[in-house]
Enzyme design. Sequence first.
Site, short mmCIF file in Angstrom:
data_model
loop_
_atom_site.label_atom_id
_atom_site.label_comp_id
_atom_site.label_asym_id
_atom_site.label_seq_id
_atom_site.Cartn_x
_atom_site.Cartn_y
_atom_site.Cartn_z
N ASP A 93 1.02 -1.46 -0.10
CA ASP A 93 0.00 -0.03 -0.08
C ASP A 93 1.12 1.25 0.01
OD1 ASP A 93 0.70 0.48 2.32
OD2 ASP A 93 -1.14 0.32 3.57
N SER A 94 0.31 2.57 -0.23
CA SER A 94 1.16 3.59 -0.71
C SER A 94 1.69 4.24 0.76
CB SER A 94 0.30 4.60 -1.19
OG SER A 94 -0.96 4.94 -0.36
N GLY A 95 1.03 3.87 1.88
CA GLY A 95 1.52 4.55 3.19
C GLY A 95 0.73 5.68 3.58
N GLY A 96 -0.49 5.87 2.56
CA GLY A 96 -1.40 6.96 2.94
C GLY A 96 -2.10 6.68 4.04
N ASP A 147 -3.29 8.23 -1.23
CA ASP A 147 -4.20 8.87 -1.05
C ASP A 147 -4.67 9.55 0.29
OD1 ASP A 147 -4.55 6.22 0.22
OD2 ASP A 147 -6.43 5.95 0.08
N GLN A 190 -12.12 7.08 -3.01
CA GLN A 190 -12.52 7.50 -1.72
C GLN A 190 -13.85 8.06 -1.60
OE1 GLN A 190 -10.96 6.79 1.25
NE2 GLN A 190 -8.87 6.22 0.80
N ASP A 267 -7.52 -7.49 2.05
CA ASP A 267 -6.53 -7.79 2.83
C ASP A 267 -6.98 -7.39 4.35
OD1 ASP A 267 -6.13 -4.67 2.24
OD2 ASP A 267 -4.70 -5.24 4.15
N CYS A 305 -11.43 -28.47 10.45
CA CYS A 305 -10.25 -27.89 9.70
C CYS A 305 -9.04 -29.01 9.58
CB CYS A 305 -9.63 -26.88 10.65
SG CYS A 305 -8.39 -25.70 10.06
N CYS A 307 -5.67 -27.99 8.97
CA CYS A 307 -4.53 -27.34 9.13
C CYS A 307 -3.52 -28.05 9.89
CB CYS A 307 -4.71 -25.79 9.27
SG CYS A 307 -4.81 -25.63 11.04
N CYS A 310 -4.47 -27.97 13.71
CA CYS A 310 -5.68 -28.67 13.91
C CYS A 310 -5.45 -30.19 13.90
CB CYS A 310 -6.93 -28.03 13.09
SG CYS A 310 -7.67 -26.54 13.64
N HIS A 336 -3.54 -21.21 11.69
CA HIS A 336 -4.83 -21.65 11.52
C HIS A 336 -5.66 -20.58 11.03
CE1 HIS A 336 -8.79 -23.47 12.41
NE2 HIS A 336 -9.08 -22.35 12.92
#
Lengths: 377, 377
Positions: A93-96, A147, A190, A267, A305, A307, A310, A336
Amino acid sequence: MAITFEVIKECKRTGARAGRLSTPHGIIDTPVFMPVGTQATVKTMTPEELKKMGAGIILSNTYHLYMRPGHRVVEKAGGLHGFMNWDRAILTDSGGFQVFSLSGLRDIEEDGVHFRSHIDGSRHFISPEKAVEIQNALGADIIMAFDECAPYPCDYNYARKSADMTARWAERCKKAHENTDRQALFGIVQGVTYEDLRRESARQITSLDFPGYAIGGLSVGEPKDIMYRMLDVTVPLLPRGKPRYLMGVGSPDCLIEGVIRGIDMFDCVLQTRIARNGTAMTGRGRVVVRNAAYAEDFSPLDPDCGCYTCKNYSKAYIRHLLKADEILGLRLITYHNLYFTIGLMGKIREAIMNDSLPELKEDFFERYGYSAKKSGD
Amino acid sequence: MAITFEVIKECKRTGARAGRLSTPHGIIDTPVFMPVGTQATVKTMTPEELKKMGAGIILSNTYHLYMRPGHRVVEKAGGLHGFMNWDRAILTDSGGFQVFSLSGLRDIEEDGVHFRSHIDGSRHFISPEKAVEIQNALGADIIMAFDECAPYPCDYNYARKSADMTARWAERCKKAHENTDRQALFGIVQGVTYEDLRRESARQITSLDFPGYAIGGLSVGEPKDIMYRMLDVTVPLLPRGKPRYLMGVGSPDCLIEGVIRGIDMFDCVLQTRIARNGTAMTGRGRVVVRNAAYAEDFSPLDPDCGCYTCKNYSKAYIRHLLKADEILGLRLITYHNLYFTIGLMGKIREAIMNDSLPELKEDFFERYGYSAKKSGD
């Protein structure tokens, strides 16, 4: 072209679509959940573990890496991929968002943002050009325009001015971007919680013709139904053939609701953050494994699960590790939670391909303890 | 018989020997270094990682597990092996050392020790019988007699009385031990830094005919040459055909010096502890990777090391992780330090088999930056 995107299948009963995103570091099936590696590491995990759970793309943070260790150090190490030993795709990401959320003192002007480091209080300045320069040095496959992420709540006039400036910044980012052959620059819509501002911002940003579009400034405190409404008004204005990324959103219910509204990428720090509080995501809702109730519970975090955690460890053992401040406890729950979320996205994609997404949603929300209504649908 | 031990080869020029220790959970080549998993986890590591670095036996702590989560919880989970998902061998110490080093208030009497928990201040009592009962519940392959680890420095009379009581406690432990078919109980020689007390303690303890013997109360603050002298007077009094375990000792120089004096087993928290301070063990001495000098050093921790960490990550990256308080940094250094130590033990064993141990020692100490003289030889 750094990336290409293809819509493979569109859901007939919702806005969802299954796609394929090709990057210089691999092909990613969408919709996709990107684990967050803020400081060039997904907390507690190795790259091999991320691959084992099926992660094809992770996110890292320009603001943090600019502060520490510095983008030039990362560049000398062969970019973020070389520095952190990750050969699949990365988005920075841009840091905004971080400048606005982490830095105490900041001064926003048309040219950029003056702020103080959250680490040592030192003064810094990031402009749209600087944000792109840093991201060019970091070398992620997908980079983001700088942004202003306006606060919530926010008055209408501030929100409008902020979205307008974000559009001008997006144009400057596009001009400054050098590595268009191997880094795709996404624009960010935005407009806070105002429908007309979201529409106007979407028009401004898409007019700049980016290879992908993000929706920013949501999941920052507003009720979920407002977030969903903003998606309802924004997504239809984004081009069908480009990936759509809902920034910072990733709770299971929001993933499903976002996909249904046409989002391809997500994300979220939730998975790793709640792991640190001893909370596991499961198909039946959250399990706060720190609780005394699990002291002698020798069953896995999630009986459904498959994984590593688990298959091999009990709630009683993980609880013991957490109570004893042992790092393995954080590792096991983090693994997990990420596995669970990436697995959920896989099921969502399968449901899109099978035309059964509404049924998946209904089933999931019932087992997870949400009513579909409560979740804002 | 829970364990069997066989001396495979004796070094002609030193007291070293290569052996084979068979346990209910696997065969272990000796001399061996045992990573420490105080609280039923070797800090930051999974069992798979320990196996990958070649660990065949780990140590865990009776005192800690009795305090938390409680030995009955561990027993219900199938013992320590089941609880922590480790199917190779385990040794538990008796809790003696921890009661004396961790607990603030304690009251030692012939019957046992009254003390307060270092976690919540609650009152507890451990006797030799209780220490064995707890270890029977934990189910380790090798368990230790309950001893008093007298402080250093310590006056002669106290040291003598303490060693005598440790011998009486050892006898009580032997009587209390139930699972002789699957858990081997080792006796512990004490005697602080007094040669005659060490000899007397060795005679007392060996008269009880344990399947293995430990030397305790060393590396607790005394100079290394005193520790080596105590080994010189004690080891010859231990039976040749039984394993000899030097408790709590594991720096590279002490491993070599201990093996040369006939020790077969070692454990130490040093490897995992200095990892947490950002220090790596290498064939050329310690590397404090936190140092600013490594900010742009893109070479591995140890150029001669083939471990996962050294094959994939640079000092610059690991330093960044440590500065940013990222857990992966601790994982990577911990893995390296344990791999390095287990690898060193492998080389030591090979040198015993090849009759080249003195050469290995000379070479190692020269590269490691010790003179053989300084190390107390």
